[in-house]
Design a protein around this motif. Structure first.
Motif, PDB file in Angstrom:
ATOM      1  N   ARG A  39     -13.054  -0.772  -3.791  1.00  0.00           N
ATOM      2  CA  ARG A  39     -11.850   0.065  -3.723  1.00  0.00           C
ATOM      3  C   ARG A  39     -11.526   0.612  -5.107  1.00  0.00           C
ATOM      4  NH1 ARG A  39      -7.161  -2.340   0.030  1.00  0.00           N
ATOM      5  NH2 ARG A  39      -6.507  -0.174  -0.258  1.00  0.00           N
TER       6      ARG A  39
ATOM      7  N   VAL B 121     -11.153   3.953   8.432  1.00  0.00           N
ATOM      8  CA  VAL B 121     -11.359   2.522   8.185  1.00  0.00           C
ATOM      9  C   VAL B 121     -10.149   1.691   8.619  1.00  0.00           C
ATOM     10  CG1 VAL B 121     -12.914   2.938   6.245  1.00  0.00           C
ATOM     11  CG2 VAL B 121     -10.467   2.657   5.806  1.00  0.00           C
ATOM     12  N   ARG B 122      -9.047   2.328   8.918  1.00  0.00           N
ATOM     13  CA  ARG B 122      -7.840   1.586   9.283  1.00  0.00           C
ATOM     14  C   ARG B 122      -7.105   2.292  10.420  1.00  0.00           C
ATOM     15  NH1 ARG B 122      -4.072  -1.443   6.323  1.00  0.00           N
ATOM     16  NH2 ARG B 122      -5.888  -2.295   5.238  1.00  0.00           N
TER      17      ARG B 122
ATOM     18  N   TYR C 122      -3.939   6.693  11.483  1.00  0.00           N
ATOM     19  CA  TYR C 122      -5.305   6.483  11.017  1.00  0.00           C
ATOM     20  C   TYR C 122      -5.432   6.844   9.532  1.00  0.00           C
ATOM     21  CZ  TYR C 122      -6.297   6.341  16.019  1.00  0.00           C
ATOM     22  OH  TYR C 122      -6.294   6.013  17.366  1.00  0.00           O
TER      23      TYR C 122
ATOM     24  N   ASP D  33      -8.399   6.863   6.070  1.00  0.00           N
ATOM     25  CA  ASP D  33      -9.701   6.563   5.491  1.00  0.00           C
ATOM     26  C   ASP D  33      -9.473   5.717   4.241  1.00  0.00           C
ATOM     27  OD1 ASP D  33      -8.728   8.363   3.621  1.00  0.00           O
ATOM     28  OD2 ASP D  33     -10.395   9.774   3.795  1.00  0.00           O
ATOM     29  N   GLN D  34     -10.566   5.287   3.585  1.00  0.00           N
ATOM     30  CA  GLN D  34     -10.416   4.401   2.432  1.00  0.00           C
ATOM     31  C   GLN D  34      -9.679   5.088   1.296  1.00  0.00           C
ATOM     32  OE1 GLN D  34     -11.597   0.969   2.505  1.00  0.00           O
ATOM     33  NE2 GLN D  34      -9.927   1.137   1.033  1.00  0.00           N
TER      34      GLN D  34
END
Length: 421
Positions: A4, A95-96, A111, A113-114
């Motif tokens: 990250r 991703v979430r 939703y 993404d990273q």
């Protein structure tokens, strides 16, 4: 270890926040136009909507009032449209899937993404700094544990807490034993900053007050998150713990949007103009009205003119946008005997009816079905008679603190609960 990239984004956010507001507002406007253009090109819901409106994002360069041509987005629309609100160019990067969840009704899925998640993580660190927290300050985070974590999830959480210099404390309700455990956990944590739901810290403050005790030095700052912070909660928490209370405002749809500054005015929150573009549903209203936001850093799911359900005033000053008079969600109101009451008004009435420690209202379609009161058994008859004078046709039930219902996926406390609770 998780690949990250949060700290570089934190540097960018801090550099932007240090710039004059006129410059930040111009950057936010360009970012907003970019979000609208991206939505028009890649998000099915907005492709159809903008075509029907003949809307061109570039028109905002001429006049920002064109932005008002776009109808407000609501949680109902998010739930109904679902994947049609996801960008076709980012659908494979999700991703979430994060669910909203509180007293507001059915959950909607948001939703990320990273990249979007890392921006919200950097934002969270930055606004804690606005509240006065330095990275070396020990922090405690109050939350609810519903189920045991898998070994992998526990390992990830432990690493995150190590990096953030954080200790997780899991609360278990409002009963006396739960308060004793919370007090002991806070003593062991030795935290400078504590963040969590104000109802949790308020319950501990009330418990200590009833014991004729105070706990100065337990922590220095309590950061209120996840729920409306009332004036009553602020006063008692500051009194019992001799600590400063700092309010913040966020949502799973956006992250943390605003924070009360350590050196700023009390109960006024500075908005992060790097993360969201703020509005209200009625820009000409003199009274608090519903807040509206557009996200600027989540290309997976652009939420444009999203109605939060929370009410407040939006003030534009020479140093930024500020939220004042934050008053909670518009649906924190309930119909009792044909009259609509905000829950804080119900609380004021009950405060005059005797030793009521807490309450919840069971509702169906915003109509009250039952009033549940936390009262000692020996004081129930007297209290029941007093409440019946105020709400003569509303069924009453005495409950213990352990019977209070926590709602939503994050275990929030709400005065309003739904009929299946």
């Amino acid at each position: 270890m998780q690949k990250r990239l949060i700290t570089p984004k934190l540097r960018i956010l801090r550099a932007e926040a240090a710039a004059p507001f006129a410059q930040r507002k111009a950057i936010a406007k360009e970012r907003l136009i970019g979000v609208l253009s991206h939505a028009k090109a890649t998000v099915p819901y907005y492709q159809d909507l903008f075509t029907s409106l003949n809307f061109d994002p570039e028109c905002l360069r001429k006049d920002m009032r064109y932005f008002e041509d776009i109808p407000f987005l609501t949680k109902d629309i998010v739930r109904e449209q679902g994947c049609r609100l996801i960008s076709s160019t980012h659908a494979d990067a999700i991703v979430r899937e994060q669910k909203t969840g509180s007293s507001t009704g059915l959950a909607a899925t948001i939703y990320y993404d990273q990249e979007g998640l890392d921006w919200t993580a950097a934002q969270n660190i930055m606004v804690l700094g606005w509240g006065g927290k330095s990275r070396y300050h020990r922090e405690a985070h109050l939350s609810t544990l519903f189920a045991a974590m898998s070994p992998e999830a526990a390992s990830v959480e432990a690493k995150k807490c190590f990096v953030l210099h954080r200790k997780n404390i899991y609360t278990e309700g409002f009963g006396n034993q739960a308060q004793l455990r919370l007090l002991e956990d806070l003593q062991n944590a030795k935290a400078v900053f504590v963040q969590g739901h104000p109802s949790s810290m308020f319950a501990l403050a009330r418990y200590l007050e009833k014991q004729n005790k105070t706990a100065p030095g337990l922590f220095e700052v309590f950061v209120s998150t996840g729920e409306l912070l009332t004036a009553e909660q602020r006063v008692l928490i500051e009194k019992i713990f001799s600590a400063r209370v700092s309010n913040r405002y966020g949502a799973c749809e956006f992250g943390v949007m605003a924070q009360e500054l350590a050196t700023g005015p009390v109960d006024e929150l500075l908005i992060s103009d790097s993360l969201v573009w703020p509005e209200t549903i009625d820009s000409k209203a003199s009274e608090p009205t519903e807040l509206v936001f557009t996200n600027l850093r989540n290309p997976v799911m652009p939420l444009i003119r999203y109605r939060m359900g929370d009410v407040g005033k939006l003030a534009e000053r020479n140093n930024g946008w500020w939220i004042t008079h934050l008053a909670g969600r518009t649906h924190d109101a309930v119909n009792i005997n044909g009259s609509s009451y905000p829950t804080h008004y119900v609380q004021d009435i009950l405060d005059r009816c005797g030793p009521i420690d807490d309450f919840q209202i069971l509702v169906a379609n915003q109509i009250a079905k039952e009033l549940r009161l936390v009262v000692n058994p020996e004081q129930w008859e007297q209290t029941q008679q007093a409440v019946k004078k105020q709400f003569p046709t509303l069924p009453l039930r005495r409950i213990d603190p352990e019977d209070l219902v926590f709602v939503g996926i994050r275990g929030k406390f709400s005065y309003i609960i739904r009929e299946n609770a």
